[in-house]
Design an enzyme around this catalytic site. Structure first.
Site, PDB file in Angstrom:
ATOM      1  CB  CYS A 270      -5.322  -8.967  -6.957  1.00 37.71           C
ATOM      2  SG  CYS A 270      -3.591  -8.891  -7.364  1.00 37.71           S
TER       3      CYS A 270
ATOM      4  CB  ALA B 231      18.800   1.407  21.743  1.00 34.05           C
TER       5      ALA B 231
END
EC number: 2.7.7.77
Length: 487
Positions: free
Chosen positions: A96, A284
């Site tokens: 890039c 949980a």
């Protein structure tokens, strides 16, 4: 800070935000201008050292006579042992911003070829740590990140930069200057794995490369030749292997429940398609003090309580995540397990962790003790997910935050709230968009509002089991209605 605009739900709104900086650094080596490195303006000496190392110009700290960086003028002055080649032919790469390299040939293999093998759990663990540390991208986008870890997924080095190739240069330079051995390690990156990334990794002796996106065909070929295990699309408990799958210990990790071993827990053929763009999250947490034991593990429907909830969510969502600080207790569940990033901060921290680890832009959250989930109601809520805010149903008892949909746009608001020490879920609502589904609309799918029932005491649990034996499973009439609200 400058004024930027965000587009959400069809609205364009101005806000103050940070913009990533781009810094050109002119590199002089032995009195000769070699290149201009366009990079992020931090720890530039690591970048320079790694760039020269991976071009093959230096191999040790002793090869440097001078390494000086003047940030005021954007100049790095380096004097190294030996001379540069008389003629250098630069190669423009696919990195890039267009990376530059002088030596793209395959490096010689390390003197001691590694035979390291890695579990999928280790790959997921290091990739999750990379995501957690990538604060630059969360704040303004546009930043790439990379990390190197050991065979267990423990992070060794981390770097971020506007260019993905720069992140590896930074890691290589820091390792060189600090005397850290990289051979046999695994590399994870946020960006595409292209040829120069694979070549640099091979030069360092990296054994495994994993990315959240894809590799190029030449990178696959280079990793094949170099003996590097190459993995792409690491997301949602899944990935794709492009080279040297033999470096993975698949059979040892399936039982741990980290990667999803197959689609056996998905809906059967002919069932409705999974809800797109949303991850199912089971919380949980909780001490189960009133129950006297972990209620998620109580016997229920031929298995454990939490297994029934997981099966329901697995039929609705392509990705299911369990938020738990005790993953070893839930090794039997075939889904990814992630910890709280703010331990001890209750259900709000669980929602934050689920959002942070989700591969999708929104999550549907549910507590681990809610036996009467209604698939039609969940589809209705998830189908209206707002990736920039909260969608929360109401019951006769009020808001139901443990049966709601949260978008990744909430993350900054949740983090800011948690940092103040506030644990109530609704405490961040004034910092984000909140849309409510009123009780009348909920009642069209669940007239008894049983979806929000939970089981907290032995008496409630035995009433639930009694209702199951009496044929009332899924309807909830035998269970005293108790709101799931933990506001």
């Amino acid at each position: 800070m400058k004024t930027i605009h965000t587009y959400t739900n069809g609205r364009l709104e101005p806000k103050e935000g940070a913009v990533v900086r781009e810094f050109p650094l002119v590199l002089h080596v032995n009195g000769r201008e070699l290149a201009t490195l366009v990079a992020s303006p931090h720890e530039l000496r690591f970048l320079v050292a790694g760039f020269l190392r991976l071009q093959g110009f230096v191999a040790s700290v002793a090869d440097f006579h001078v390494l000086s960086v003047c940030e005021d003028f954007g100049i790095a002055s380096v004097r190294i042992r030996g001379e540069l080649p008389e003629r250098l032919k630069p190669v423009l790469t696919s990195g890039c911003g267009t990376g530059i390299t002088f030596n793209l040939d395959m490096p010689e293999p390390p003197l001691q070829a590694t035979t390291d093998r890695f579990t999928p759990a280790a790959v997921f663990r290091l990739m999750e740590e990379l995501a957690r540390r990538a604060e630059g991208y969360r704040s303004h986008g546009g930043i790439h990140s990379a990390a190197v870890g050991d065979a267990f997924g423990n992070l060794v080095l981390f770097a971020e930069d506007i260019g993905r190739h720069n992140t590896l240069d930074r890691i290589a330079g820091e390792a060189l200057l600090k005397g850290i051995e990289l051979a046999g390690k695994m590399l994870v990156t946020s960006g595409r794995v292209s040829t120069e990334m694979a070549a640099k990794a091979a030069r360092l002796g990296i054994s495994l490369i994993a990315s959240r996106t894809s590799p190029t065909d030449l990178a696959v070929r280079m990793c094949d030749d170099a003996g590097i295990c190459l993995i792409g699309y690491v997301r949602g408990g899944k990935f794709t292997v492009y080279a040297h799958q033999e470096r993975l210990l698949i059979e040892q990790s399936v039982g741990a429940g980290c990667p999803r071993p197959g689609r056996g827990d998905r809906a059967p053929t002919g069932a409705p398609h999974p809800i797109p763009g949303v991850t199912g999250v089971i919380l949980a947490g909780g001490a189960s003090t009133r129950m006297g034991s972990n209620k998620a593990l109580l016997p229920y429907r031929g298995g454990r309580f939490i297994e029934a909830i997981h099966r329901q969510l697995a039929e609705l969502f392509d990705e299911v995540i369990l938020v738990t600080n005790n993953p070893e207790q839930y090794a039997f569940l075939p889904c990814r397990k992630v910890p709280d990033l703010f331990p001890g901060m209750g259900a709000l921290a669980g929602i934050h962790s689920g959002l942070s680890h989700s591969a999708n832009p929104a999550i549907f959250t549910v507590a681990c003790d809610m036996p009467y989930l209604n698939a039609d109601l969940i589809r209705h809520l998830a189908g209206r997910a707002d990736r920039g805010g909260v969608l929360i149903p109401e019951s006769p008892g009020g808001l139901e935050p443990l049966h709601a949909v949260y978008g990744k746009g909430c993350l900054a608001a949740i983090e800011a709230t948690l940092l103040t020490g506030e644990r109530r879920i609704v405490s961040f609502f004034d910092r984000t968009n909140v849309n409510k589904v009123n009780a009348e609309e909920v009642a069209r799918f669940d007239p008894a509002f049983a979806s929000f029932s939970n089981v907290n005491t032995p008496e409630e649990y035995f009433r639930l089991r009694g209702g199951e034996q009496g044929g009332a499973v899924g309807q909830g009439p035998e269970v005293e209605w108790a709101s799931s609200r933990k506001l």
